[in-house]
Enzyme design. Structure first.
Site, mmCIF file in Angstrom:
data_model
loop_
_atom_site.group_PDB
_atom_site.id
_atom_site.type_symbol
_atom_site.label_atom_id
_atom_site.label_comp_id
_atom_site.label_asym_id
_atom_site.label_seq_id
_atom_site.Cartn_x
_atom_site.Cartn_y
_atom_site.Cartn_z
ATOM 1 N N GLU A 170 0.893 -1.165 0.000
ATOM 2 C CA GLU A 170 0.000 0.000 0.000
ATOM 3 C C GLU A 170 0.921 1.201 0.000
ATOM 4 O O GLU A 170 1.516 1.536 1.019
ATOM 5 C CB GLU A 170 -0.916 -0.072 1.233
ATOM 6 C CG GLU A 170 -2.165 0.754 1.085
ATOM 7 C CD GLU A 170 -2.012 2.103 1.731
ATOM 8 O OE1 GLU A 170 -1.582 3.036 1.000
ATOM 9 O OE2 GLU A 170 -2.298 2.232 2.924
ATOM 10 N N CYS A 201 -2.109 8.718 2.778
ATOM 11 C CA CYS A 201 -1.863 8.352 1.365
ATOM 12 C C CYS A 201 -3.070 8.669 0.502
ATOM 13 O O CYS A 201 -2.953 8.755 -0.712
ATOM 14 C CB CYS A 201 -1.580 6.860 1.239
ATOM 15 S SG CYS A 201 -0.193 6.337 2.211
#
Ligand code: SIN
Length: 475
Positions: free
Chosen positions: A249, A283
């Protein structure tokens, strides 16, 4: 640490820097305490024990593993205030947000406690009458993880929950900046009855050393990483040596698009939550705003007015909405992106005051163009560059013009446009008239250089399981 009521959460702490690493409060610079550091040999021994423990853990009925995870979930919720406070102290996010993360983190434990019982195989119609075919799912073995500082609990539970539910044992290295929350949440797992060898938290001499051990150790069969694309790529290369499974990720560069048919007030509310959650350090934070020229001025004015209401400060103080950023180098990186954009012609809508310490005054930048550096870099700070656009084709090209493909957002009330744009955006996740998309029940993950694999949802547990095909002949 006086502020923590349940002192058993801190039982892992060591008295001095000789045995551990100093953890500091980014809001004040004060040393909070020392987290234990393991020698290389101790980490290797831990992995051996993890492998032994995994077999027993996997042999337990899924329902029994799920029950232990449920107990862990309950203890995390019961300790929400202490865990939230500890997180604010070491990470900086405001208390309400930290407690919110504790609940978000706990939701992954609860979700996967339930999913443990649902790791179904399949029966497959055989191509000939003498065979019967089926699949079963089995845990991959020892799984390890490397997790970041921006979500000190949720990024661990989002990996540990499915790993343990699947029947894997789990070894995690948290960020050196925020290890206290990691050790504390693991302490609650032990109190819930999860064996210490099944769930281990380790810190090494440095992050690279632990990454090297995780990616080279033959007993580890799976690595899950949340962090930068650059480090993810190195870990994938190292893991290729003995073909370990990886989930990544990685970075993002989320576009946030406002069409001329959008509800502007709703778009501003979505922009606030998407951009300024955790001081812009996620993110999935909106990284660049594309606003149709017809509504540009209205959006910028309302957005900036909302940003001026943010209160920057120590996250323990009442009313603070925006804590410090994580480090001096992070602050410098953010400021240099702002300065660079201004040199290239961008304008702060309101003056951006320079603040002491690790605090950064949130700012909206207007007159930004798509070719500016700030548009192609992941800002990871409370800065919102706003670009004007005129047509949908040009917009889609700009929105997809990035190596990243994690989250994206857009606001429109035209149902035809909504489907067209949602399909055209090259991202793993799309928020449509919504700025907050993260939840344990939906698959979180990216495409392109934002990563591989999905976390949460029914997909999350498959990352920790192998599918085995069984062929029964002679029937
Ligand atoms: C991240 O920034 O990596 C995670 C954000 C989230 O789970 O919402």
């Amino acid at each position: 640490m006086q502020q923590i009521t349940n002192q058993s959460l801190l039982s892992f702490m060591v008295p001095s820097e000789d045995q551990g690493i100093a953890v500091t409060n980014p809001a004040t610079g004060e040393v909070l305490g020392f987290a234990p550091v393991s020698s290389e040999q101790a980490i290797l021994d831990g992995i051996e024990r993890s492998s032994v423990a995994q077999k027993e853990w996997a042999a337990m009925p899924a329902k029994a593993r799920g029950a232990l995870l449920q107990r862990w979930y309950q203890l995390v919720i019961e300790n929400k205030q202490d865990l939230g406070r500890l997180m604010t102290l070491e990470q900086g996010k405001p208390l309400a947000e930290a407690e919110g993360e504790v609940v978000y983190g706990a939701s992954f434990i609860e979700w996967f406690a339930e999913e443990a019982k649902r790791t179904y195989g399949e029966t497959i119609p055989a191509p000939s009458g003498d065979k019967r075919l089926m699949t079963i799912k089995q845990p991959v073995g020892v799984a390890c993880a490397i997790t970041p500082w921006n979500f000190p609990i949720a990024m661990i539970t989002r990996k540990a929950g499915p790993a343990l539910a699947a029947g894997c044992s789990f070894v995690v290295k948290p960020s050196e900046s925020t290890p206290l929350s990691a050790f504390a949440v693991a302490e609650l797992a032990y109190q819930a009855g999860i064996p210490r060898d099944v769930l281990q938290v380790v810190l090494g001499k440095d992050a690279r050393q632990v990454g090297g051990i995780f990616t080279s150790h033959p007993l580890i069969r799976k690595l899950s990483f949340t962090g930068s694309t650059q480090v993810g790529s190195i870990l994938m290369q190292q893991s290729a040596h003995d073909i370990k499974r990886t989930s990544m990720e990685l970075g993002g560069n989320a576009p946030f698009i406002v069409f001329d048919d959008a509800d502007i007030d709703a778009a501003v509310a979505g922009a606030m939550v998407s951009k300024f959650r955790n001081a812009g350090q996620t993110c999935v934070c909106a990284n660049r705003f594309y606003v149709h020229s017809k509504v540009y001025d209205e959006f910028v004015t309302k957005f900036d007015a909302a940003v001026q209401n943010l209160k920057v400060g120590n996250g323990l103080e009442q009313g603070v909405t925006t804590g410090p950023v994580i480090s001096e180098s992070a602050k410098q990186g953010i400021q240099s992106l702002i300065d660079g954009a201004i040199e290239q012609g961008a304008q702060p809508v309101s003056e951006q005051k320079q603040l002491d310490g690790l605090f950064v005054q949130p700012v909206v930048l207007k007159n930004v163009t798509h070719d500016m550096n700030i548009v192609s870099q992941e800002i990871f700070g409370p800065v919102a560059p706003v670009i004007s656009f005129d047509n949908d084709e040009q917009l889609i090209e700009m929105a997809n013009d990035t190596i990243y493909g994690l989250a994206s957002y857009f606001y429109s009330q035209n149902v035809h446009r909504v489907f067209k744009i949602a399909e055209a955006l090259q991202y793993g996740m799309v928020g449509i008239n919504e700025g907050l998309i993260s939840t344990e029940v939906a698959p979180f993950g990216g495409v392109k250089q934002s990563g591989i694999g999905r976390e949460g949802a029914k997909q999350g547990i498959d990352e920790y399981m192998d599918v085995k095909y069984l062929c029964f002949g002679g029937n």
